[in-house]
Design a protein around this motif. Sequence first.
Motif, PDB file in Angstrom:
ATOM      1  N   ASN A   2       7.245   6.929   3.842  1.00  0.00           N
ATOM      2  CA  ASN A   2       8.226   6.277   2.980  1.00  0.00           C
ATOM      3  C   ASN A   2       7.582   5.751   1.698  1.00  0.00           C
ATOM      4  N   GLN A   3       8.441   5.266   0.833  1.00  0.00           N
ATOM      5  CA  GLN A   3       7.954   4.866  -0.485  1.00  0.00           C
ATOM      6  C   GLN A   3       6.973   3.705  -0.407  1.00  0.00           C
ATOM      7  N   THR A   4       7.266   2.751   0.529  1.00  0.00           N
ATOM      8  CA  THR A   4       6.372   1.607   0.668  1.00  0.00           C
ATOM      9  C   THR A   4       4.982   2.048   1.056  1.00  0.00           C
ATOM     10  N   ARG A   7       2.982   3.687  -1.786  1.00  0.00           N
ATOM     11  CA  ARG A   7       2.471   2.797  -2.821  1.00  0.00           C
ATOM     12  C   ARG A   7       1.564   1.708  -2.270  1.00  0.00           C
ATOM     13  N   PRO A 133       2.061  -1.830   6.201  1.00  0.00           N
ATOM     14  CA  PRO A 133       3.336  -1.108   6.156  1.00  0.00           C
ATOM     15  C   PRO A 133       3.786  -0.735   7.563  1.00  0.00           C
ATOM     16  N   THR A 222       2.360  -7.849  -4.269  1.00  0.00           N
ATOM     17  CA  THR A 222       2.138  -6.909  -5.364  1.00  0.00           C
ATOM     18  C   THR A 222       0.793  -6.221  -5.211  1.00  0.00           C
ATOM     19  N   PHE A 225       1.440  -3.716  -2.201  1.00  0.00           N
ATOM     20  CA  PHE A 225       2.433  -2.647  -2.258  1.00  0.00           C
ATOM     21  C   PHE A 225       2.845  -2.207  -3.664  1.00  0.00           C
ATOM     22  N   THR A 228       7.034  -3.057  -7.882  1.00  0.00           N
ATOM     23  CA  THR A 228       8.426  -2.864  -7.465  1.00  0.00           C
ATOM     24  C   THR A 228       8.611  -3.157  -5.986  1.00  0.00           C
ATOM     25  N   GLN A 229       7.798  -2.524  -5.156  1.00  0.00           N
ATOM     26  CA  GLN A 229       7.929  -2.714  -3.712  1.00  0.00           C
ATOM     27  C   GLN A 229       7.562  -4.141  -3.305  1.00  0.00           C
ATOM     28  N   LEU A 232      10.691  -6.228  -3.849  1.00  0.00           N
ATOM     29  CA  LEU A 232      11.692  -5.927  -2.822  1.00  0.00           C
ATOM     30  C   LEU A 232      11.297  -6.534  -1.477  1.00  0.00           C
ATOM     31  N   LYS A 233      10.031  -6.434  -1.146  1.00  0.00           N
ATOM     32  CA  LYS A 233       9.551  -6.980   0.124  1.00  0.00           C
ATOM     33  C   LYS A 233       9.689  -8.501   0.140  1.00  0.00           C
ATOM     34  N   GLU A 466      10.679  -2.461  10.424  1.00  0.00           N
ATOM     35  CA  GLU A 466      10.131  -3.515   9.583  1.00  0.00           C
ATOM     36  C   GLU A 466      10.178  -4.847  10.351  1.00  0.00           C
TER      37      GLU A 466
END
Length: 472
Positions: A2-4, A7, A133, A222, A225, A228-229, A232-233, A466
Amino acid sequence: MNQTAERANIGLISAIVAVATIGGLLFGYDSGAVNGTQPGLKAAFALDEAGLGFTVGSLLIGCFIGAFFAGTLADRMGRRNVMRLAAVLFLVGALIQGLSHDHNIFVIARILGGMAVGAASVLSPAYISEVAPANIRGRMTTVQQIMIISGLTAAFVVNYYLAGAAGASTNKFWLGIEAWRWMYLMQAIPAAVFLVALFFIPESPRYLVSKGRNPEALTVLTSLFGTTQGALKLAEIQASFSTDHRPQLSDVLTPKGGRGFLGIRAIVWAGLLLAVFQQLVGINVIFYYGATLWQLAGFTEGDALLINIVSGAVSIAACFVTIAVIDKIGRKPLLLIGSAGMALTLFVMVYAFSQGSLDAEGKLVLSVQLGTIAVIAANLYVIFFNVSWGPVMWVMLGEMFPNQIRGSALAVCGFAQWFANYLIAQSFPVMASGIGLAASYTFYGLCAVISFFLVQRFIHETKGKELEAMEG
């Protein structure tokens, strides 16, 4: 992926995991160190079997005290600060154990070291779960078990060298200090490394959010991740905490309208099941009393210490299997495989021990064939444990509880895990001399059978979820 995960700063996460799991290495090292010190302990402090069991198990008294208070202290002081305190306690405890000539002082030092081990054992997997993650969390947390076994194996190697170089563990060695005392003093080295390394890792972002320190949490997220992530987290973590409720021990009780039994949440009962049965299957009999066990089975002290080294190497290899599969096939299937495999191999050991004879002193003597069967079965048992219950219990305790109750649930489950550990360690010398190895291992085998059905009924899969999605 996944994206998380794409990154995620895997380098930083790996470094954090490496530092956090030194606490596991300390536990493993002490467990392995005491394995070779028992003749020295008996001679220095004039201990009978019950006294030896208490002295060895006294570490575990500290462990269940440390584990119980670690979760709630971590909710107040932070995960990192409590681990620093644990490192100091272990360092001081190791030095006093190695130098003490008074049994009471030795036991107090051992309890202090145990408090450190208990605290680190529950906080390390929780801390790792809070920074890793979801899709690699199982693999990262499994490193805790690898470090425990690495500590065990390192201690076995050091003990084997010290006993061999001195001629016997009770002989004097460097500076006129007995070799068995050096087995304790050497623990100060990893404890000092742990203490220093803890000043170079960040605090858990979930702890920072729980304290309203959102800018600091965002900085950590930051770095882990990306911008951006990380943002969001942060929002997800904030949403998982109640704004009008501070974490407290009573959070383990069943909330109004919630699922529970005897007033305790169902998810906490599931954690207690994992924590207690990981010990009832008897793994720490081999960890703590491996040298004694194999000497009871007719092997020399040197051969017994060498068998321990082989068992440690096999255990590390098994944990790497877990790393490869835990985030693919999940936690529950591994637990079921482990329960079945441990039950089978334990009953093979029961067969070998039941076919032995007693010498003039009442000690068990095995034929070469039966001794070989027992050693092979024991190593297969260790493999099954370290592919399953060894790492998976720590993985699940670190991740299965909702953010709001994680510290409190870890306090209760950590206490139960170490208390069960203490009871097994305390009872084995008495059981082995009283009812014999075969009957003792029958009990552990039956517990492995029971654990299979309990996992099948009460444990739910957490793979890929998660932490903010955990319910209970």
